[in-house]
Scaffold this motif. Structure first.
Motif, PDB file in Angstrom:
ATOM      1  N   GLU A   1       0.819  -1.213   0.000  1.00 44.54           N
ATOM      2  CA  GLU A   1       0.000   0.000   0.000  1.00 44.54           C
ATOM      3  C   GLU A   1       0.853   1.264   0.000  1.00 44.54           C
ATOM      4  OE1 GLU A   1      -3.334   0.767  -0.203  1.00 44.54           O
ATOM      5  OE2 GLU A   1      -3.482  -1.321  -0.868  1.00 44.54           O
ATOM      6  N   ARG A   2       2.125   1.151   0.316  1.00 47.73           N
ATOM      7  CA  ARG A   2       3.010   2.317   0.295  1.00 47.73           C
ATOM      8  C   ARG A   2       3.281   2.801  -1.137  1.00 47.73           C
ATOM      9  NH1 ARG A   2       7.707   1.647   4.894  1.00 47.73           N
ATOM     10  NH2 ARG A   2       6.492   0.533   6.479  1.00 47.73           N
ATOM     11  N   LEU A   3       3.041   1.944  -2.110  1.00 50.13           N
ATOM     12  CA  LEU A   3       3.404   2.257  -3.488  1.00 50.13           C
ATOM     13  C   LEU A   3       2.357   3.129  -4.165  1.00 50.13           C
ATOM     14  CD1 LEU A   3       4.643  -1.262  -4.632  1.00 50.13           C
ATOM     15  CD2 LEU A   3       6.021   0.666  -3.816  1.00 50.13           C
ATOM     16  N   ASP A   4       2.785   3.798  -5.233  1.00 50.08           N
ATOM     17  CA  ASP A   4       1.848   4.538  -6.067  1.00 50.08           C
ATOM     18  C   ASP A   4       0.880   3.568  -6.730  1.00 50.08           C
ATOM     19  OD1 ASP A   4       2.767   4.099  -9.162  1.00 50.08           O
ATOM     20  OD2 ASP A   4       4.480   4.025  -7.799  1.00 50.08           O
TER      21      ASP A   4
ATOM     22  N   LEU B   1       9.655  -9.859  -0.094  1.00 48.70           N
ATOM     23  CA  LEU B   1       9.648  -8.780  -1.076  1.00 48.70           C
ATOM     24  C   LEU B   1      10.901  -8.822  -1.945  1.00 48.70           C
ATOM     25  CD1 LEU B   1       8.271  -5.806   1.060  1.00 48.70           C
ATOM     26  CD2 LEU B   1       7.056  -7.080  -0.727  1.00 48.70           C
ATOM     27  N   VAL B   2      12.047  -9.107  -1.348  1.00 51.52           N
ATOM     28  CA  VAL B   2      13.271  -9.227  -2.141  1.00 51.52           C
ATOM     29  C   VAL B   2      13.168 -10.412  -3.093  1.00 51.52           C
ATOM     30  CG1 VAL B   2      15.748  -9.758  -2.023  1.00 51.52           C
ATOM     31  CG2 VAL B   2      14.764  -8.040  -0.503  1.00 51.52           C
TER      32      VAL B   2
ATOM     33  N   LEU C   1      10.405  -1.477 -12.827  1.00 46.85           N
ATOM     34  CA  LEU C   1      10.106  -0.512 -11.767  1.00 46.85           C
ATOM     35  C   LEU C   1       9.417  -1.191 -10.586  1.00 46.85           C
ATOM     36  CD1 LEU C   1       8.874   2.554 -13.847  1.00 46.85           C
ATOM     37  CD2 LEU C   1      10.972   2.386 -12.499  1.00 46.85           C
ATOM     38  N   GLY C   2       8.527  -2.140 -10.876  1.00 49.26           N
ATOM     39  CA  GLY C   2       7.874  -2.873  -9.803  1.00 49.26           C
ATOM     40  C   GLY C   2       8.875  -3.631  -8.944  1.00 49.26           C
ATOM     41  N   GLY C   3       9.833  -4.272  -9.586  1.00 48.17           N
ATOM     42  CA  GLY C   3      10.868  -4.981  -8.837  1.00 48.17           C
ATOM     43  C   GLY C   3      11.706  -4.035  -8.000  1.00 48.17           C
ATOM     44  N   ASP C   4      12.084  -2.895  -8.583  1.00 44.60           N
ATOM     45  CA  ASP C   4      12.853  -1.903  -7.831  1.00 44.60           C
ATOM     46  C   ASP C   4      12.079  -1.432  -6.597  1.00 44.60           C
ATOM     47  OD1 ASP C   4      14.741  -2.099  -9.830  1.00 44.60           O
ATOM     48  OD2 ASP C   4      14.187  -0.215 -10.810  1.00 44.60           O
ATOM     49  N   ALA C   5      10.773  -1.228  -6.778  1.00 39.82           N
ATOM     50  CA  ALA C   5       9.933  -0.760  -5.668  1.00 39.82           C
ATOM     51  C   ALA C   5       9.877  -1.794  -4.550  1.00 39.82           C
ATOM     52  CB  ALA C   5       8.532  -0.449  -6.179  1.00 39.82           C
ATOM     53  N   LEU C   6       9.756  -3.067  -4.915  1.00 40.74           N
ATOM     54  CA  LEU C   6       9.694  -4.117  -3.899  1.00 40.74           C
ATOM     55  C   LEU C   6      10.981  -4.173  -3.082  1.00 40.74           C
ATOM     56  CD1 LEU C   6       7.995  -6.989  -5.934  1.00 40.74           C
ATOM     57  CD2 LEU C   6       6.951  -5.585  -4.150  1.00 40.74           C
TER      58      LEU C   6
END
Length: 337
Positions: free
Chosen positions: A24-27, A84-85, A119-124
């Motif tokens: 939920e922290r993500l855009d 997450l990693v 970008l999704g992977g970077d965010a995780l």
């Protein structure tokens, strides 16, 4: 494989709730990509059920805290962080390997595009570190360092794995070192991070780390076997997927190093550019087995599991927790999964 043994429903619910809070922290756009990758929603963002992964790493992290005599909640930030990693690595892996399916449905990059998946992977990965930095005290700082070091090794292992695809001279020792980083490092971290957060004695943290490292090797050996001979119902990927990608997995490298006539023919086939016809892929699998690659990998997986259990047996912890860790290790390295 949809779960791990003795990872209780309460523990899984605990991790799942914390995972969802972290996402939920993500855009909104990145959240949709990552929620799809995690199996929570479909391509249009509608909730789905039954799409999650094995939750192996969080289960190990929670047990790690219990091994230190702490409540499993102590390990929760670490349990979510390692998952997450792991999810980040799979998002990027699918793009690099060109894998179009993940857990029996289209991989995220084929749905949202490679850029969105990257970008999704970077965010995780970023959120994983945030979760540990949100915690106070030196134990959380140590846990964050354990995770970042494991992630660095994971990336280094993946880099070598990609390098191997363009080389014809990969040695077995090189391949084993690659697996120790790409798979072993994060599993070792998962087994140690809960105890680290619980401020356990260094000897226990080290024993759990070494247990996880050996388990990681066994896990990857089994995964490599499934990547060649596994059923799509089990792997979620097409049959012979690793051979189609010309991956220098452990059974392949062991067969190439055997020095037999089958090894030489195998080297000829592996030198041919992709795409390769199905009959040639089937011949490749037969040659790997004939050169001893399959038998070697099966024996090594059993040996590494035995080593993991030996490490576990020497550690000072509650016998019930030890038994749960042993059960998980045996479950995830079983060939019928």
């Amino acid at each position: 494989m949809t779960g791990v043994p003795l990872a209780t429903a309460a523990g899984r619910a605990l991790v799942d709730e914390a995972m969802r809070a972290a996402i939920e922290r993500l855009d909104p756009w990145t959240r949709r990509v990552t929620a799809y990758h995690l199996g929570w929603v479909d391509a249009d963002g509608r909730p789905v059920t039954g799409g999650g992964g094995k939750a192996l790493r969080p289960a190990l992290a929670l047990l790690s805290a219990r091994a230190a005599g702490a409540a499993p909640e102590t390990a929760l930030p670490g349990a979510v962080a390692v998952e997450l990693v792991h999810a980040f690595s799979l998002l990027h892996d699918d793009i690099m390997d060109g894998d179009r399916t993940r857990r029996h449905r289209p991989a995220a990059w084929t749905v949202f595009g490679p850029s969105a998946a990257i970008l999704g992977g970077d965010a995780l990965m970023t959120i994983a570190i945030e979760l540990l930095l949100d915690e106070d005290g030196p134990a959380a700082q140590r846990a964050a360092r354990v995770l970042t070091e494991a992630t660095r090794r994971l990336i280094a292992g993946q880099a070598r794995d990609l390098d191997f695809e363009s080389r014809d001279d990969v040695s077995l020792d090189e391949c084993l070192a690659m697996v120790a980083d790409k798979t072993g490092a994060l599993l070792a971290c998962s087994c140690a991070i809960g105890a680290t957060l619980a401020d356990a004695p260094p000897a226990l943290v080290d024993a759990l780390d070494r247990f996880g490292a050996e388990l990681g090797m066994a896990f990857q050996l089994v995964d490599d076997l499934l990547g060649i001979w596994g059923s799509p119902d089990t792997t979620g990927k097409p049959v012979l997927s690793d051979l189609r990608a010309r991956k220098k997995s452990l059974p392949v490298v062991a067969a190439l190093a055997a020095g037999t006539a089958e090894s030489r023919r195998l080297a000829e086939l592996y030198a041919r550019p992709a795409p390769r016809p199905e009959d040639e892929l089937r011949e490749t699998a037969r040659l790997i087995e004939a050169a001893g690659g399959r038998a070697w990998a099966e024996a090594q997986a059993a040996h590494r599991l035995e080593q993991a259990e030996t490490r576990l047996g020497r550690a000072r912890m509650d016998d019930g927790v030890r038994a749960e860790l042993r059960d998980i290790a045996r479950f995830v390295t079983a060939r019928d999964h």
